[in-house]
Design a protein around this motif. Structure first.
Motif, PDB file in Angstrom:
ATOM      1  N   GLU A  41     -11.407   4.294  -1.867  1.00 11.75           N
ATOM      2  CA  GLU A  41     -10.755   3.414  -2.837  1.00 11.75           C
ATOM      3  C   GLU A  41      -9.450   2.792  -2.316  1.00 11.75           C
ATOM      4  O   GLU A  41      -8.928   1.857  -2.922  1.00 11.75           O
ATOM      5  CB  GLU A  41     -10.507   4.138  -4.170  1.00 11.75           C
ATOM      6  CG  GLU A  41      -9.583   5.320  -4.067  1.00 11.75           C
ATOM      7  CD  GLU A  41     -10.282   6.648  -3.779  1.00 11.75           C
ATOM      8  OE1 GLU A  41      -9.638   7.682  -3.966  1.00 11.75           O
ATOM      9  OE2 GLU A  41     -11.452   6.648  -3.366  1.00 11.75           O
ATOM     10  N   LEU A  42      -8.929   3.277  -1.186  1.00 14.70           N
ATOM     11  CA  LEU A  42      -7.697   2.722  -0.616  1.00 14.70           C
ATOM     12  C   LEU A  42      -7.922   1.937   0.672  1.00 14.70           C
ATOM     13  O   LEU A  42      -6.974   1.419   1.266  1.00 14.70           O
ATOM     14  CB  LEU A  42      -6.685   3.840  -0.365  1.00 14.70           C
ATOM     15  CG  LEU A  42      -6.160   4.548  -1.608  1.00 14.70           C
ATOM     16  CD1 LEU A  42      -5.201   5.658  -1.220  1.00 14.70           C
ATOM     17  CD2 LEU A  42      -5.481   3.566  -2.548  1.00 14.70           C
ATOM     18  N   ARG A  43      -9.144   1.819   1.088  1.00 16.11           N
ATOM     19  CA  ARG A  43      -9.423   1.171   2.370  1.00 16.11           C
ATOM     20  C   ARG A  43      -9.095  -0.319   2.366  1.00 16.11           C
ATOM     21  O   ARG A  43      -8.601  -0.849   3.360  1.00 16.11           O
ATOM     22  CB  ARG A  43     -10.857   1.435   2.796  1.00 16.11           C
ATOM     23  CG  ARG A  43     -11.014   2.907   3.149  1.00 16.11           C
ATOM     24  CD  ARG A  43     -12.393   3.276   3.558  1.00 16.11           C
ATOM     25  NE  ARG A  43     -12.399   4.702   3.878  1.00 16.11           N
ATOM     26  CZ  ARG A  43     -13.462   5.363   4.261  1.00 16.11           C
ATOM     27  NH1 ARG A  43     -14.623   4.734   4.366  1.00 16.11           N
ATOM     28  NH2 ARG A  43     -13.375   6.638   4.521  1.00 16.11           N
ATOM     29  N   ALA A  91       0.845  -1.199   0.000  1.00 13.07           N
ATOM     30  CA  ALA A  91       0.000   0.000   0.000  1.00 13.07           C
ATOM     31  C   ALA A  91       0.886   1.256   0.000  1.00 13.07           C
ATOM     32  O   ALA A  91       0.885   2.033   0.950  1.00 13.07           O
ATOM     33  CB  ALA A  91      -0.925  -0.013   1.214  1.00 13.07           C
ATOM     34  N   PRO A  92       1.646   1.464  -1.069  1.00 10.77           N
ATOM     35  CA  PRO A  92       2.570   2.606  -1.105  1.00 10.77           C
ATOM     36  C   PRO A  92       1.882   3.965  -1.088  1.00 10.77           C
ATOM     37  O   PRO A  92       2.517   4.968  -0.787  1.00 10.77           O
ATOM     38  CB  PRO A  92       3.356   2.386  -2.407  1.00 10.77           C
ATOM     39  CG  PRO A  92       2.446   1.556  -3.255  1.00 10.77           C
ATOM     40  CD  PRO A  92       1.690   0.678  -2.290  1.00 10.77           C
ATOM     41  N   GLU A  93       0.588   3.979  -1.388  1.00  8.99           N
ATOM     42  CA  GLU A  93      -0.161   5.239  -1.323  1.00  8.99           C
ATOM     43  C   GLU A  93      -0.408   5.653   0.134  1.00  8.99           C
ATOM     44  O   GLU A  93      -0.660   6.820   0.411  1.00  8.99           O
ATOM     45  CB  GLU A  93      -1.526   5.104  -2.011  1.00  8.99           C
ATOM     46  CG  GLU A  93      -1.462   4.620  -3.429  1.00  8.99           C
ATOM     47  CD  GLU A  93      -1.523   3.086  -3.549  1.00  8.99           C
ATOM     48  OE1 GLU A  93      -1.808   2.624  -4.664  1.00  8.99           O
ATOM     49  OE2 GLU A  93      -1.291   2.368  -2.565  1.00  8.99           O
ATOM     50  N   ARG A 134      -6.469  -2.307   4.973  1.00  6.84           N
ATOM     51  CA  ARG A 134      -6.786  -3.550   5.690  1.00  6.84           C
ATOM     52  C   ARG A 134      -5.787  -4.658   5.359  1.00  6.84           C
ATOM     53  O   ARG A 134      -5.377  -5.428   6.228  1.00  6.84           O
ATOM     54  CB  ARG A 134      -8.208  -3.993   5.359  1.00  6.84           C
ATOM     55  CG  ARG A 134      -9.265  -3.083   5.957  1.00  6.84           C
ATOM     56  CD  ARG A 134     -10.678  -3.613   5.667  1.00  6.84           C
ATOM     57  NE  ARG A 134     -11.660  -2.591   5.951  1.00  6.84           N
ATOM     58  CZ  ARG A 134     -12.262  -1.826   5.048  1.00  6.84           C
ATOM     59  NH1 ARG A 134     -11.996  -1.967   3.754  1.00  6.84           N
ATOM     60  NH2 ARG A 134     -13.144  -0.920   5.410  1.00  6.84           N
ATOM     61  N   LEU A 135      -5.368  -4.728   4.096  1.00  5.80           N
ATOM     62  CA  LEU A 135      -4.380  -5.722   3.698  1.00  5.80           C
ATOM     63  C   LEU A 135      -3.051  -5.470   4.413  1.00  5.80           C
ATOM     64  O   LEU A 135      -2.426  -6.398   4.918  1.00  5.80           O
ATOM     65  CB  LEU A 135      -4.177  -5.698   2.181  1.00  5.80           C
ATOM     66  CG  LEU A 135      -3.117  -6.659   1.639  1.00  5.80           C
ATOM     67  CD1 LEU A 135      -3.502  -8.117   1.932  1.00  5.80           C
ATOM     68  CD2 LEU A 135      -2.915  -6.429   0.148  1.00  5.80           C
TER      69      LEU A 135
END
Length: 68
Positions: free
Chosen positions: A43-45, A20-22, A49-50
């Motif tokens: 859109e990044l949730r 999740a580099p964002e 979680r991952l």
């Protein structure tokens, strides 16, 4: 949703920044986790979680905020 970290337990594995580099990076000074956005957009949730699931030291906590 909010992202919280326990930086004191981080060992710099980098799984969060890899997946999740964002949302996450690693400090140039010590390699520990840096949160780039502690309130990710919808859109990044899933990525947040991952990252929480993949963290080998359980440093990341994703807190779901209740509506209203």
């Amino acid at each position: 949703m909010r992202i919280r970290i326990d930086r004191g337990r981080c060992q710099g594995a980098g799984q969060c920044a890899l997946h999740a580099p964002e949302l996450f990076d690693q400090s140039d000074e010590d390699g520990m986790v840096v949160v780039l956005d502690d309130q990710p957009p919808p859109e990044l949730r899933d990525k947040a979680r991952l990252a929480e699931q993949l963290c080998p030291n359980s440093v990341i906590r994703v807190l779901e905020e209740e509506d209203g």
